[in-house]
Write an enzyme that holds these catalytic residues in place. Structure first.
Site, PDB file in Angstrom:
ATOM      1  N   ASP A  39       0.834  -1.208   0.000  1.00 60.88           N
ATOM      2  CA  ASP A  39       0.000   0.000   0.000  1.00 60.88           C
ATOM      3  C   ASP A  39       0.874   1.265   0.000  1.00 60.88           C
ATOM      4  O   ASP A  39       1.878   1.332   0.721  1.00 60.88           O
ATOM      5  CB  ASP A  39      -0.867  -0.027   1.273  1.00 60.88           C
ATOM      6  CG  ASP A  39      -1.927   1.053   1.287  1.00 60.88           C
ATOM      7  OD1 ASP A  39      -2.814   1.009   0.427  1.00 60.88           O
ATOM      8  OD2 ASP A  39      -1.876   1.942   2.158  1.00 60.88           O
ATOM      9  N   GLU A  93       1.689  -0.571  -4.995  1.00 61.50           N
ATOM     10  CA  GLU A  93       0.641   0.399  -5.296  1.00 61.50           C
ATOM     11  C   GLU A  93       1.316   1.759  -5.258  1.00 61.50           C
ATOM     12  O   GLU A  93       1.565   2.321  -4.199  1.00 61.50           O
ATOM     13  CB  GLU A  93      -0.481   0.355  -4.257  1.00 61.50           C
ATOM     14  CG  GLU A  93      -1.653   1.226  -4.679  1.00 61.50           C
ATOM     15  CD  GLU A  93      -2.144   2.218  -3.636  1.00 61.50           C
ATOM     16  OE1 GLU A  93      -3.187   2.827  -3.856  1.00 61.50           O
ATOM     17  OE2 GLU A  93      -1.467   2.425  -2.611  1.00 61.50           O
TER      18      GLU A  93
HETATM   19  C1  NOJ Z   1      -4.435   2.961  -0.904  1.00 52.91           C
HETATM   20  C2  NOJ Z   1      -5.584   2.058  -0.597  1.00 52.91           C
HETATM   21  O1  NOJ Z   1      -5.903   1.320  -1.746  1.00 52.91           O
HETATM   22  C3  NOJ Z   1      -6.694   2.959  -0.126  1.00 52.91           C
HETATM   23  O2  NOJ Z   1      -7.909   2.273  -0.027  1.00 52.91           O
HETATM   24  C4  NOJ Z   1      -6.296   3.591   1.167  1.00 52.91           C
HETATM   25  O3  NOJ Z   1      -7.258   4.526   1.560  1.00 52.91           O
HETATM   26  C5  NOJ Z   1      -4.957   4.329   1.031  1.00 52.91           C
HETATM   27  N1  NOJ Z   1      -3.998   3.576   0.304  1.00 52.91           N
HETATM   28  C6  NOJ Z   1      -4.384   4.629   2.389  1.00 52.91           C
HETATM   29  O4  NOJ Z   1      -3.919   3.451   2.984  1.00 52.91           O
END
Ligand code: NOJ
Length: 529
Positions: free
Chosen positions: A195, A245
């Protein structure tokens, strides 16, 4: 082919209205039927759920909402029996403010080791230490009372106020995450989706954001973290992967995350963010393949996830051919054209699943689910809605529990009321209405995945064909999968396209009429030679 499960919305076994791990285990057959290779689970760890679990209070356990560690072990065992791999989400940029470390930090003085795990700073001129803003709206800093109750330091949170950013210059943070990775690898997971992978390192001195300079994203030091993690996962048997991500600007910057000694994959959001226009899509596909090839990595493709409006809805927005708007839709907003959206979504998926590399599917897209676009604002849970001062409706619309049957409580999601209400149309999109039904979205996905596997399209090379040389207009994308006897045609133009007479159609995103590919349709043809 990796299928994203958003645990709170996939299957609820205990009737509390929120999906859980036992629910997931009981429904894994659906994924075998569909034909994917792996699942990625969004967070299920103990959390106050201020950001639906992306606010982790304990990285080595399961929130009672979702079950227990035993449930997790059973899920992995069942998935592996079914030859499905399991990827879990790791959230290293921030913890929950309920995490014991953050509580200790609040109870400790400025300059202490405990504060040093997070980013605490003194204010500037009575205000926050710099001008950074939260991704969910509002300032990225919150002031804390000191233990002696005087107004004190500020802590950084690039997301919700309940998600304090960790300080990755602290060796303790590195050690802790190494241990967390090992904890899950030892339990048999096949990898991690990382993440906010581009956020861990912040520019020295935390300078203000100015113009194009964004000192909180994509700093070079993040790559040291992933090199170390790669070394760690490589000590495990089998194939364990890391996927970033990282919402970074260029394809080149993204490719840095998948250099040979870093992660295995990174989400290709540039593809998701490309308007529904032939020339732009072609350019994105070319760029994506070129940048991945330059570092010897496979490219990934994605159209939907739990953070953006589902592509069946997004592509029905009035301006989908010129801009990509991923922000949530609610009552009073212009409503997208659902039919057009679904037609385009099926064509977009048909295009995507022919592309070499790896694709990520988001739960329910195989059913053609739209976003819930008329949720009452009162039921919204995404912190974006509040933090943006009710200007951005946020991401609840794509997170609504999926239907499993056309009838019954919560359409088979579980015995209780679902945590977000399901749109009426979900009943007719349930799998029991689509399985075995020719032309259904579910059967289209199954067919595409089966042919992709049979013909090994994932490892093929693409060769573009100039559409005008085969009697088609500039708005049509045509390419061959070299050596795989497969040609892909996607019609993004305004007029129907005649397929060559006697075409052997392997799959089509919609019914062909008189051998013609109507606007917003795509097909795969057997192409000898
Ligand atoms: C990316 C995640 O996919 C999202 O859902 C989240 O709110 C943010 N990162 C913060 O962790």
């Amino acid at each position: 082919m990796i299928y994203q499960i958003y645990p709170r919305s996939w299957a609820d076994s205990d009737g509390d209205g929120i999906g859980d791990l036992a629910g997931i285990t009981s429904r894994l057959d659906h994924l075998v039927d569909l034909g994917v290779d792996a699942v990625w689970l969004s967070p299920f760890y103990p959390s106050p759920q201020h950001d639906a679990g992306y606010d982790v209070a304990d990285y080595r356990n399961v929130d009672p909402l979702f079950g227990t560690l035993d449930d997790f072990d059973r899920l992995v065992e069942r998935a592996h029996d079914l030859e499905l791999r399991v990827i879990v989400d790791i959230v290293p940029n921030h913890t929950s403010s309920d995490h014991p470390w953050f509580r200790e930090a609040l109870d400790s003085p400025p300059g202490s080791l405990e504060r040093g795990r997070y980013i605490f700073r003194d204010g500037r001129d009575g205000g926050p230490p710099n001008n950074w803003t939260s991704r969910f709206g509002g300032p990225a800093w919150t002031r804390v009372p000191e233990p002696d109750r005087t107004a004190g330091q500020w802590y950084l949170h690039l997301f919700d106020v309940s998600q304090p950013d960790l300080d990755w210059t602290s060796p303790e943070v590195h050690q802790e995450f190494d241990a967390i990775l090992r904890f899950w690898l030892d339990r048999g997971v096949d990898g991690f989706r990382v993440d906010v992978a581009h956020g861990l390192a912040k520019a020295d001195g935390l300078p203000d954001t100015t113009g194009d300079s964004l000192p909180m994203w994509d700093q070079p030091e993040v790559h040291d973290v992933y090199r170390a993690w790669r070394r760690l996962v490589d000590t495990y048997d089998g194939e364990r992967i890391l996927c970033a991500e990282a919402w970074v600007e260029s394809g080149e910057a993204l490719a840095h995350y998948i250099r040979p000694d870093e992660m295995h994959q990174s989400f290709n959001f540039n593809f998701l963010m490309t308007p529904w226009r032939a020339d732009l899509l072609r350019a994105t596909i070319d760029d994506s393949l070129r940048h991945a090839a330059a570092v010897g990595a496979p490219q990934t493709w994605v159209l939907s996830n739990h953070d953006v409006v589902r592509h069946a809805t997004r592509l029905g927005r009035a301006d989908a051919t010129s801009v990509v708007d991923t922000s949530g839709i609610g009552i009073g907003d212009p409503q997208p054209d659902a039919q057009l959206g679904l037609r385009r979504a099926r064509a977009a998926t048909t295009l995507m699943l022919a592309l070499p590399g790896s694709a990520y599917l988001y739960q329910g897209e195989e059913l053609g689910l739209p976003d819930a676009t008329t949720l009452p604002d009162a039921v919204r849970q995404d912190p974006t809605w509040e933090r943006s001062g009710h200007t951005d409706r946020g991401r609840d619309g794509c997170r609504v529990p999926v239907p499993w049957s056309s009838e019954g409580p919560s359409l088979g999601f579980g015995p209780g009321d679902p945590w977000l209400p399901q749109p009426v149309v979900y009943a007719e999109l349930a799998p029991d209405r689509q399985r075995g039904v020719a032309g259904s979205t579910f059967e289209l996905y199954r067919r595409l995945l089966a042919v992709r596997r049979e013909r090994r399209l994932g490892t093929a090379r693409i060769a573009w064909v100039d559409p005008t040389t085969v009697g088609m207009g500039e708005d049509v994308l045509v390419f061959d999968l070299v050596g795989r006897e497969t040609r892909v045609i996607a019609n993004l133009g305004a007029w129907p396209v005649d397929l060559p007479p006697d075409s052997d159609v392997l799959a089509a995103s919609d019914v062909l009429e008189d051998g013609r590919l109507r606007p917003d349709m795509a097909a795969w043809l057997h192409a000898a030679g």
